[in-house]
Design a protein around this motif. Sequence first.
Motif, short mmCIF file in Angstrom:
data_model
loop_
_atom_site.label_atom_id
_atom_site.label_comp_id
_atom_site.label_asym_id
_atom_site.label_seq_id
_atom_site.Cartn_x
_atom_site.Cartn_y
_atom_site.Cartn_z
N GLY A 14 -50.78 89.50 -21.57
CA GLY A 14 -51.83 88.76 -22.25
C GLY A 14 -53.21 89.09 -21.69
N LEU A 15 -53.28 89.20 -20.36
CA LEU A 15 -54.58 89.51 -19.74
C LEU A 15 -55.06 90.88 -20.18
CD1 LEU A 15 -53.98 88.33 -16.05
CD2 LEU A 15 -55.30 87.19 -17.82
N LEU A 24 -56.31 91.02 -23.93
CA LEU A 24 -57.56 90.33 -24.26
C LEU A 24 -58.72 91.33 -24.30
CD1 LEU A 24 -58.36 87.47 -24.80
CD2 LEU A 24 -59.03 87.27 -22.41
N ALA A 61 -55.78 84.30 -23.09
CA ALA A 61 -54.70 85.23 -22.76
C ALA A 61 -53.34 84.55 -22.91
CB ALA A 61 -54.87 85.74 -21.33
#
Lengths: 400, 377
Positions: B264-265, B268, B295
């Motif tokens: 997720g990080l 982004l 995220a």
Amino acid sequence: MSEATIDPRSLRAPPRRPLRLSWSDERVRGIFWQILVVGIVGSIVWWLWSNTVHNLEVRRIATGFGFLNREAGLPIAESVIDYSPADTYLRALVVGLLNTLKVSVVGIILATILGTLMGIARLSRNWLLSKLAGIYIEAIRDLPLLLQLLLWYAILQGLPGPRQALNPAPGVFLSNRGLKLPWIEWQAAHGWALLALILGIIGTLAWRRVAIARRMQDGQPRRVWPVALGLIVALPLAVWYALGAPWVVDWPALRGFNFRGGANMSPEYFALLLGLVLYTAGFIAEIVRAGILAVPHGQWEAAQALGLRPKMVLKLIVLPQALRVIIPPMTSQYLNITKNSSLAVAIGYQDIVSIANTTLNQTGQAIEGIAIIMLVYLTISLSISLFMNWYNARIALVER
Amino acid sequence: MSDLTLTTAAAHSPEAVSRSAPLSQVGLAGWLRANLFSSWLSSAVTLVLLYLVIRWVAGFVEWGIVNAIWWVPENQTQACRDLKGTGACWAVIAEKHRFILFGTYPYDEHWRPALCVLLFVGLYVVSAMRRFWRKELALIWVAVLALIGVLMWGGVLGLPYVPQERWGGLPITLILATFGLAFAFPLAILVALGRRSRLPAIKALCVLYVELIRGVPLISLLFMASVMFPLFLPEGMNIDKLLRAQIAIILFAGAYLAEVVRGGLQALDKGQYEAAEALGLSYWQKTGFIILPQALRLVIPPLVNTFIGFFKDTSLVLIIGIFDLLTAGKTAIIEPAWQGFGVEVYVTVGAIYFVFCFAMSKYSQSLEAELNRHRRR
């Protein structure tokens, strides 16, 4: 020309400021936090380590791997290489490792085949086939693997004994002693034929490279399949025939209370393989489905518009793009099969974990036993990742 | 011009009366034709599958319902044994269901673990509703988990004290899964942030942790917890087996969840990081207010899938002898009178696992559809 478009200043590294010993300097803060975290983690590790050393002294446990050369005295039911309880612990562990590899490699191959079929079936236009594949995938993924293994093992143990064995096909017997299959008696001629087959495959691959290279030069397609037929099929057959074409099938037959002859698959191995393959195939099916769906429909249409035959569309356009999406998650499924094969210990198949566990119980060498298990799995995991990364890099999109 | 006259001529010709589609193309017949019998191959597949499904379903109904025995008097399992292979012996469930669900917990106090199971389910349902996704949810978690602890241990409010060794069955499975995730999740966020950090020492530590844990099977960590943890601690200090297994599960889950969070990080948009820095936010402000909320939202579906995986993986504690649902099921058939009825017990235990995992899986799918609504055209 192109040099003129790049700002020359961007090529130069930013100037390094001298380190100011102040909290407002980002680098000083960075160094401080790193020292702090490493210090904390390091002191925890040191504390655990010193406790362990002290405890080992108090309990008078000698550390080291000397025990590996002692006599194991532990019986192993099935083994790829010769083994007797009089052998050393080292050999027992090697037997366990080979058993792990035996179930993992066969499991990876079968799960890939079944999973791919299920993934394609899930996308089928036949409603019944697609729904049934969907039910299978959903159900198998929502049950713990360990439970499935225990269930298969319970079912296999509940089968009738050898005398009333199920006989689904001639020469195939399924009883509570496992699965019996007819097997060809191995003779020297088979070895030579196998060697010829391997050479044939290498020769065909070499010819394929040459054919592609020549086609790149003059544009004339060259046929690969006649060479493949000759080298892969005809050559081994010729070798086998020249050596007298031996063909003796070893049929399993009931003698007394058990079967003799044929190939044997123990109930433990069979249950473990069945559980691993069915479970992982559910995950692989979803990966394959997602991979095929990831190829935009326009790619199919464009390929057809170019006049490619359906087989060529699949081979040249769709599969290379789908594989790119499929390979990375597939790698983790292969790793999962290998790691999940350690559940063998629950149903009594003697893999590396099971034997290392018995070893550490017999010798009291807990740390060494666990270290061996972890080292073995880390090595296997790293090798599979390296191989799959290499393969992934080979098929990856070549970008600018 | 000529085209136009042609079309008008066609429209006026007597053949152009609007007709409904042929009967073989619409309704049930049309559907069957399109979906089950579109070609010879498809028809053959349909017929073969239909035959197999009917045979299997009929076989299962015969084994599980028609020929099944639902109840036997006091451990008299001979009737069941006579039917072995042709009929199920659900009597083993009738006899042992309390044991499978609650293990060796004192019989008269079974309402306490039962209430705990309900509390757990309620907690999951509340956490699943988007309208409760706010900071107060953490307080609800703490309160409910504390209440569960009081109920299980007792010793206060007139509840008799029950030592942890006597807990078992479904509550243990739920405790391992819930506490495991509650502690693994914050750990995972820290590790994921550490792995993306610009500080080399912190990054190296996080990479080492994640790759080491992900490279070995959970069983080896559980073995480590059961035989090596006692060596790690100073003399005289001892933590019980359940807690040791719980720590192993937290460490294991942390590494896997960290990789999901890291996804997720990475997904982004870089502009979000740069914009937050341009506003002059500190690292923790940037992470807490800008990066993590977006995220984590990106990775909710894979997070739920990982949760399902861990819920299933808690069953591995069977191997080190902790009394969870699966172990209770396996132990229930050790008694000689009930030996050999493994299939019935495992089918029942499997149904319980299935209900939990299937609910989570359907929830994950609906959530994914809902969160991606803005992307659909």
